[in-house]
Design a protein around this motif. Structure first.
Motif, PDB file in Angstrom:
ATOM      1  N   SER A 211       0.878  -0.997  -0.045  1.00  0.00           N
ATOM      2  CA  SER A 211       0.125  -0.069  -0.021  1.00  0.00           C
ATOM      3  C   SER A 211       0.924   1.387   0.174  1.00  0.00           C
ATOM      4  N   HIS A 212       0.836   1.879  -0.945  1.00  0.00           N
ATOM      5  CA  HIS A 212       1.705   3.166  -1.336  1.00  0.00           C
ATOM      6  C   HIS A 212       0.855   4.324  -1.283  1.00  0.00           C
ATOM      7  N   LEU A 213       1.520   5.485  -0.788  1.00  0.00           N
ATOM      8  CA  LEU A 213       0.952   6.725  -0.552  1.00  0.00           C
ATOM      9  C   LEU A 213       1.214   7.810  -1.865  1.00  0.00           C
ATOM     10  N   PHE A 214       0.048   8.043  -2.317  1.00  0.00           N
ATOM     11  CA  PHE A 214       0.087   8.915  -3.516  1.00  0.00           C
ATOM     12  C   PHE A 214      -0.620  10.228  -3.316  1.00  0.00           C
ATOM     13  N   THR A 215      -0.003  11.396  -4.230  1.00  0.00           N
ATOM     14  CA  THR A 215      -0.962  12.765  -4.434  1.00  0.00           C
ATOM     15  C   THR A 215      -1.434  12.693  -5.739  1.00  0.00           C
ATOM     16  N   ASP A 237       4.112  -0.519   4.070  1.00  0.00           N
ATOM     17  CA  ASP A 237       2.918  -0.283   3.558  1.00  0.00           C
ATOM     18  C   ASP A 237       2.357   1.110   4.322  1.00  0.00           C
ATOM     19  N   ILE A 238       1.755   2.082   3.464  1.00  0.00           N
ATOM     20  CA  ILE A 238       1.112   3.241   3.837  1.00  0.00           C
ATOM     21  C   ILE A 238      -0.286   3.380   3.564  1.00  0.00           C
ATOM     22  N   PRO A 239      -1.158   3.168   4.090  1.00  0.00           N
ATOM     23  CA  PRO A 239      -1.200   2.886   5.613  1.00  0.00           C
ATOM     24  C   PRO A 239      -0.860   1.589   5.895  1.00  0.00           C
ATOM     25  N   SER A 240      -0.664   1.166   7.324  1.00  0.00           N
ATOM     26  CA  SER A 240      -0.002   0.282   7.535  1.00  0.00           C
ATOM     27  C   SER A 240      -1.022  -1.200   7.813  1.00  0.00           C
ATOM     28  N   ARG A 241      -0.620  -2.094   7.285  1.00  0.00           N
ATOM     29  CA  ARG A 241      -1.596  -3.139   7.369  1.00  0.00           C
ATOM     30  C   ARG A 241      -1.801  -4.040   8.757  1.00  0.00           C
ATOM     31  N   PRO A 242      -2.573  -4.442   9.034  1.00  0.00           N
ATOM     32  CA  PRO A 242      -4.041  -4.636   8.616  1.00  0.00           C
ATOM     33  C   PRO A 242      -4.923  -3.279   8.751  1.00  0.00           C
ATOM     34  N   PHE A 243      -4.488  -2.739   9.852  1.00  0.00           N
ATOM     35  CA  PHE A 243      -5.618  -1.735  10.020  1.00  0.00           C
ATOM     36  C   PHE A 243      -5.446  -0.219  10.017  1.00  0.00           C
ATOM     37  N   GLY A 244      -4.393   0.174   9.349  1.00  0.00           N
ATOM     38  CA  GLY A 244      -4.068   1.438   9.193  1.00  0.00           C
ATOM     39  C   GLY A 244      -5.182   2.323   8.453  1.00  0.00           C
ATOM     40  N   SER A 252       0.998  19.297   5.986  1.00  0.00           N
ATOM     41  CA  SER A 252       1.500  20.424   6.467  1.00  0.00           C
ATOM     42  C   SER A 252       0.298  21.400   6.134  1.00  0.00           C
ATOM     43  N   PRO A 253       0.249  22.649   7.304  1.00  0.00           N
ATOM     44  CA  PRO A 253      -0.782  23.620   7.188  1.00  0.00           C
ATOM     45  C   PRO A 253      -0.939  24.399   5.668  1.00  0.00           C
ATOM     46  N   ASP A 254       0.267  24.366   5.240  1.00  0.00           N
ATOM     47  CA  ASP A 254       0.334  25.103   3.806  1.00  0.00           C
ATOM     48  C   ASP A 254       0.166  24.020   2.775  1.00  0.00           C
ATOM     49  N   GLY A 255       0.170  22.646   2.980  1.00  0.00           N
ATOM     50  CA  GLY A 255      -0.165  21.594   2.095  1.00  0.00           C
ATOM     51  C   GLY A 255       0.972  21.336   1.064  1.00  0.00           C
ATOM     52  N   ARG A 256       2.022  21.984   1.229  1.00  0.00           N
ATOM     53  CA  ARG A 256       3.115  21.680   0.481  1.00  0.00           C
ATOM     54  C   ARG A 256       3.883  20.150   0.828  1.00  0.00           C
ATOM     55  N   THR A 257       3.664  19.758   2.041  1.00  0.00           N
ATOM     56  CA  THR A 257       4.442  18.773   2.623  1.00  0.00           C
ATOM     57  C   THR A 257       3.389  17.616   3.263  1.00  0.00           C
ATOM     58  N   LEU A 258       3.663  16.317   3.034  1.00  0.00           N
ATOM     59  CA  LEU A 258       3.066  15.263   3.719  1.00  0.00           C
ATOM     60  C   LEU A 258       4.235  14.566   4.683  1.00  0.00           C
ATOM     61  N   VAL A 259       3.730  14.309   5.942  1.00  0.00           N
ATOM     62  CA  VAL A 259       4.378  13.393   6.910  1.00  0.00           C
ATOM     63  C   VAL A 259       3.492  12.196   6.903  1.00  0.00           C
ATOM     64  N   PHE A 260       4.270  11.004   6.738  1.00  0.00           N
ATOM     65  CA  PHE A 260       3.657   9.579   6.804  1.00  0.00           C
ATOM     66  C   PHE A 260       4.548   8.635   7.812  1.00  0.00           C
ATOM     67  N   SER A 261       3.760   7.665   8.468  1.00  0.00           N
ATOM     68  CA  SER A 261       4.324   6.729   9.209  1.00  0.00           C
ATOM     69  C   SER A 261       4.500   5.349   8.344  1.00  0.00           C
ATOM     70  N   ASN A 274       9.227  -0.944  14.411  1.00  0.00           N
ATOM     71  CA  ASN A 274      10.080   0.258  14.348  1.00  0.00           C
ATOM     72  C   ASN A 274       9.546   1.064  13.323  1.00  0.00           C
ATOM     73  N   PHE A 275       8.263   1.744  13.505  1.00  0.00           N
ATOM     74  CA  PHE A 275       7.517   2.574  12.470  1.00  0.00           C
ATOM     75  C   PHE A 275       8.349   4.064  12.648  1.00  0.00           C
ATOM     76  N   ASP A 276       8.755   4.556  11.623  1.00  0.00           N
ATOM     77  CA  ASP A 276       9.008   5.865  11.593  1.00  0.00           C
ATOM     78  C   ASP A 276       8.399   6.976  10.929  1.00  0.00           C
ATOM     79  N   LEU A 277       8.527   8.424  11.108  1.00  0.00           N
ATOM     80  CA  LEU A 277       7.906   9.435  10.337  1.00  0.00           C
ATOM     81  C   LEU A 277       8.745   9.972   9.289  1.00  0.00           C
ATOM     82  N   PHE A 278       8.273   9.898   8.020  1.00  0.00           N
ATOM     83  CA  PHE A 278       9.040  10.448   6.931  1.00  0.00           C
ATOM     84  C   PHE A 278       8.239  11.671   6.203  1.00  0.00           C
ATOM     85  N   GLU A 279       8.963  12.633   6.035  1.00  0.00           N
ATOM     86  CA  GLU A 279       8.464  14.006   5.564  1.00  0.00           C
ATOM     87  C   GLU A 279       8.858  14.142   3.831  1.00  0.00           C
ATOM     88  N   VAL A 280       8.034  14.274   3.014  1.00  0.00           N
ATOM     89  CA  VAL A 280       8.005  14.293   1.731  1.00  0.00           C
ATOM     90  C   VAL A 280       7.150  15.339   1.099  1.00  0.00           C
TER      91      VAL A 280
END
Length: 701
Positions: A211-215, A237-244, A252-261, A274-280
Motif C-alpha cells: 500500500s503506497h501513498l500517492f498525491t 505499507d502506508i497506511p500500515s496493514r492490516p488496520f491502518g 502540513s498547514p500550507d499543503g506543501r508537505t506530507l508526513v507519513f508513518s 520500528n515505524f518512523d515518520l517520513f517527510e516528503v
C-alpha cells in the motif's frame, strides 16, 4: 461521471448558522436513553441489525456534520455503509442520508470551503474517489484509476488529495500493477512462491503488493490528475496493514508537505515495531526524509498544528506493541522534538487537534473507560473532557467537538462537547425505535484486591428479568483477549454483554493484570507471566463478585474467552478445572511451540515470552496449555475461523482433538469464511445461538 442526488430539505432550504450551544440533542447522554423498563429482552437478532455510526467529520466552518452509518443487509449477508449529513447549530436538526445507492461509501472528508465533500465509493464497481457539491446536489466520480483507492485525505487548500493504493513497488505505473494482477488471475496454476515472511497477515495471503501513498492534483472541473507515488520504492505499507487508516499521514498547514508513518524493516518486518515518520514534498519532487530515525520504537499518527509544529504518538521500547504511546512535539522553527506527555501514565490511542492548533486531543484507556482529553501543546497538561463510556472517534472545530460515544448500556451515537469541557449534548439516537422497546440490563463497575493485593477492576451486568429478593442467576464469566486490551465500559458486536444478559445470564468481566488504563506497570506485568497474575485476578475477581452480589449463582458458571481469552480457557481447563460447568473457547491458543512458528506478527510472542522459541523454549513452555491436557475435564465448545492467521485454526483443531481423545464433552464450530473475528451477520447469529445454547445446556438444565 455525474450523479444527481436529493439533498436533505434543511440543506436545500435553510439558512445555516454556525455551531452553537443549541445542538439538536435527542435525549440524555446515555446511549440507552429511552429503553423501556420491563421491555423485551435484547436479542442476538437485535444486535446484528443495529445501525452503527462512525467516522464523524465536522466541516471546517462548523456548520455541517458528515458521518458514516452502517446498516445490515441480511439478504446480502453484509453491512452497507452510507454517508449521512446533519446541520449543526439549529434545534431539532435531524440527520439525513446524503446519497442512497447500493454501493458502499466511506471516508467522508471535507474540503476547506465546507461545501465540497470528498468520499470513497464502490458504486462504480471499484473503490474510487467521489465528491458532492452541496450547492448543486451532484455526486461526481473524480478518479478513474485502474486500482482501488484505499484511503483519502484532503489538503488544507483542497487543491491536492492524498490517497493510498496497493501497487507492486517495482512498477512505475498503476497500469503495470493492474496488468500484473490480471496476469496472476488468468494463470491456471495456483501455486505461490515466497522468499520471506510475511507470507500472510491477519486474513490475507501476500500477493507482492504494498500500500503506497500517492498525491493527485485537483484539475479544473474537479477530476483528479495523474497520481504521484510519494513513497515510491518503499518496501512498506502506508497506511500500515492490516488496520491502518488516513491517520497514518497528514498534510502540513500550507499543503506543501506530507508526513507519513511507515516501517522499513525488510526481512525483519514480522518481528519489528520500528515505524518512523517520513517527510516528503506533496508533489513528490524529492525523496522522503526520516524524521524519527533516532527512535528504534514505534512513531505513529502525525498531526500538524496550525503553526506548523508536528505532534505524533511515540513508544520507547522496540518490539513491544503495548508500550505506552506518549505525545511528541517537533518545533517547526527549530526542528527540535520533545516529549509532551512523558510524565502522564496513560497511553494515547488516538491523537487530534483543533483547527487553530491551540488544543491537542487524545483518547486514552482509563480505569475501565476510554476517555477523551484535551492536552495543552505548550505545557503538555492533560484535562479530562469525558467521564465515562468509550469515545470511539472525534472531530474538532475551534470551539466544539463531535464524538462517537458508546457504553455497556448501548451502542454508539454522536455527541457534541465544548472543547473547554462541559456537558455532552446528544446529536443522534439512530437505534431509538428498536431500543425503546428493549430492556437494556444495568451494569456496575467494582474493584477488589487481586494479585499481590493490588487493586483490580471489573464489571458485572444483571440478567434480563432480574428480580431482587433472593433469586440467583447463572454466570457468563467473560475473559478478554489481547491480552493488553480492556474489557471496559464499551459496546462490542463480538462479545456483547447485553446479548448474554438478554439470554438470562449475569455477566462478570475482569480487567486482570496486563489490561491498559491502570498505569503502564500494570500493563507490563503480564509479559512473561501469562498464566500467573491474570489467573489469580480472575479467581479473586469472581470470588469478590460473588461476595458483593449475592444474586450471582457461583454454582452455575461458565467461562468464555477469545484469543488470549481463548488461551486462558485452555489454561483454566488445566489449572482451574473444577471451577466451571462449561467453557467456550474462541480462536484460542493451544500449543505455544507451533503457535510461534505459524503466527504472523512475531514481535508479539518474542516480547511476551522472551525471544524466539528456539532461543528460549522454556519461556513458552511454562505457559503452554498443551502441557496440561491430562488435567482437563470441563466440557468445552471450541470455535475457530479458517481465515484466522493470527491464531491459525490448527490451534482450535488441536484443542478439539485433545478434548475428544480425553473423552470430554466437546463441540467444534468452524467458520470457513471468517478470520480472528466473526463478522458476517448470519455467522454472528449462528455464533451467538451456538454459544448461548451451550450455556443453556450446562447452566439451565
Amino acid at each position: 461521471m455525474l450523479e444527481k442526488i436529493r439533498l436533505p430539505s434543511w440543506l436545500a432550504l435553510c439558512t445555516l448558522t454556525a455551531l452553537g450551544a443549541g445542538v439538536g440533542a435527542r435525549g440524555a447522554a446515555s446511549p440507552a436513553a429511552g429503553a423501556a423498563d420491563g421491555g423485551a429482552p435484547f436479542t442476538v437478532e437485535d444486535l446484528v441489525i443495529l445501525k452503527r455510526v462512525s467516522d464523524p467529520q465536522v466541516s471546517p466552518d462548523g456548520r455541517y456534520l458528515a458521518f458514516l452509518q452502517r446498516e445490515t443487509d441480511m439478504d446480502a449477508n453484509k453491512g452497507r455503509n452510507s454517508i449521512w449529513l446533519m446541520q449543526l447549530g439549529t434545534a431539532h436538526s435531524e440527520p439525513s442520508r446524503l446519497i442512497d445507492v447500493a454501493g458502499d461509501d466511506s471516508s467522508p472528508r471535507w474540503a476547506s470551503d465546507s461545501r465540497t465533500l470528498y468520499f470513497l465509493s464502490t458504486r462504480s464497481g471499484s473503490s474510487q474517489v467521489w465528491r458532492v457539491l452541496l450547492s448543486s446536489g451532484q455526486a461526481q466520480r473524480v478518479s478513474d484509476y485502474p486500482l482501488d483507492v484505499g484511503s483519502l485525505k484532503v489538503s488544507p487548500r483542497a487543491d491536492v488529495l492524498a490517497l493510498s493504493m496497493e501497487v507492486f513497488p517495482d512498477c512505475a505505473t498503476l497500469a503495470c500493477t493492474r496488468e500484473r494482477l490480471d496476469a496472476q488471475a488468468r494463470n491456471k496454476a495456483s501455486g505461490r512462491t515466497y522468499e520471506r515472511i510475511f507470507v500472510r497477515h491477519w486474513d490475507t495471503w501476500s500477493n507482492g503488493t504494498r500500500s503506497h501513498l500517492f498525491t493527485a492534483r485537483v484539475a479544473p472541473g474537479g477530476m483528479l490528475g495523474l497520481p504521484v507515488d510519494v513513497s515510491r520504492g518503499f518496501d512498506a505499507d502506508i497506511p500500515s496493514r492490516p488496520f491502518g487508516t488516513d491517520e497514518d499521514f497528514d498534510f502540513s498547514p500550507d499543503g506543501r508537505t506530507l508526513v507519513f508513518s511507515a516501517r522499513i524493516a525488510g526481512r525483519s518486518e514480522p518481528w519489528s515495531t520500528n515505524f518512523d515518520l517520513f517527510e516528503v514534498p506533496a508533489d513528490g519532487s524529492a525523496a522522503p526524509v526520516d524524521l524519527t530515525s533516532s527512535n528504534p520504537a514505534w512513531d505513529a499518527q502525525p498531526v500538524f498544528l496550525a503553526n506548523g509544529d508536528l505532534a505524533w504518538r511515540a513508544q520507547d521500547r522496540p518490539g513491544f506493541e503495548s508500550d505506552r504511546f506518549h505525545i511528541m512535539l517537533r518545533s517547526a522553527r527549530s526542528g527540535a522534538a520533545r516529549s509532551l506527555t512523558g510524565g502522564w501514565d496513560r497511553s494515547v490511542a488516538h491523537l487530534g487537534a483543533t483547527p487553530d492548533g491551540k488544543v491537542l486531543l487524545a483518547s486514552v484507556d482509563e480505569l475501565g473507560q476510554h476517555l477523551l482529553y484535551r492536552v495543552d501543546p505548550k505545557s503538555g497538561v492533560p484535562t479530562r473532557l469525558t467521564e465515562s463510556g468509550t469515545v470511539e472517534a472525534f472531530s474538532a472545530t475551534r470551539e466544539r467537538l463531535v464524538l462517537t460515544r458508546a457504553e455497556l448500556g448501548g451502542p454508539a451515537d454522536l455527541y457534541a462537547l465544548p472543547v473547554r469541557g462541559g456537558a455532552l449534548q446528544r446529536l443522534t439516537d439512530v437505534n431509538h425505535a428498536l431500543l425503546v422497546a428493549r430492556h437494556m440490563s444495568e451494569f456496575e463497575q467494582f474493584s477488589f484486591r487481586g494479585w499481590n493485593d493490588e487493586t483490580v477492576y471489573g464489571y458485572v451486568m444483571k440478567p434480563y428479568g432480574f428480580e431482587a429478593g433472593g433469586k440467583r442467576y447463572p454466570i457468563a464469566f467473560v475473559v478478554h483477549g489481547g491480552p493488553q486490551v480492556s474489557m471496559q465500559n464499551l459496546w462490542t458486536y463480538r462479545w456483547n454483554a447485553q446479548a448474554f444478559a438478554g439470554g438470562g445470564y449475569a455477566v462478570v468481566m475482569i480487567d486482570f493484570h496486563g489490561s491498559p488504563g491502570y498505569g503502564q506497570a500494570f500493563t507490563d506485568s503480564i509479559s512473561h507471566d501469562w498464566g500467573g497474575k491474570p489467573l489469580i485476578d480472575l479467581q479473586k475477581g469472581l470470588a469478590a463478585a460473588l461476595e458483593k452480589y449475592p444474586w450471582l449463582d457461583g454454582t452455575r458458571a461458565c467461562a468464555l474467552g477469545a484469543s488470549y481469552g481463548g488461551f486462558m480457557m485452555n489454561w483454566i481447563a488445566g489449572n482451574w478445572p473444577e471451577r466451571f460447568r462449561c467453557i467456550v473457547n474462541h480462536d484460542g491458543l493451544f500449543d505455544q511451540r507451533m503457535m510461534y512458528y505459524a503466527t504472523e506478527e512475531l514481535w508479539f510472542p518474542e516480547w511476551e515470552f522472551g525471544g524466539p522459541y528456539y532461543q528460549n523454549p522454556q519461556g513458552y513452555e511454562q505457559v503452554n496449555p498443551a502441557e496440561f491436557v491430562s488435567k482437563w475435564r470441563t466440557p468445552m465448545l471450541v470455535i475457530h475461523g479458517e481465515r484466522d492467521f493470527r491464531i491459525p485454526y490448527s490451534q482450535g483443531i488441536g484443542t478439539f482433538t485433545a478434548l475428544q481423545r480425553r473423552g470430554i464433552e466437546s463441540r467444534l464450530l468452524i467458520f470457513p469464511d471468517e478470520n480472528h473475528w466473526v463478522l458476517k451477520p448470519a455467522n454472528s447469529i449462528l455464533w451467538y445461538h451456538t454459544v448461548l445454547s451451550w450455556l443453556d445446556a450446562h447452566l439451565k438444565n
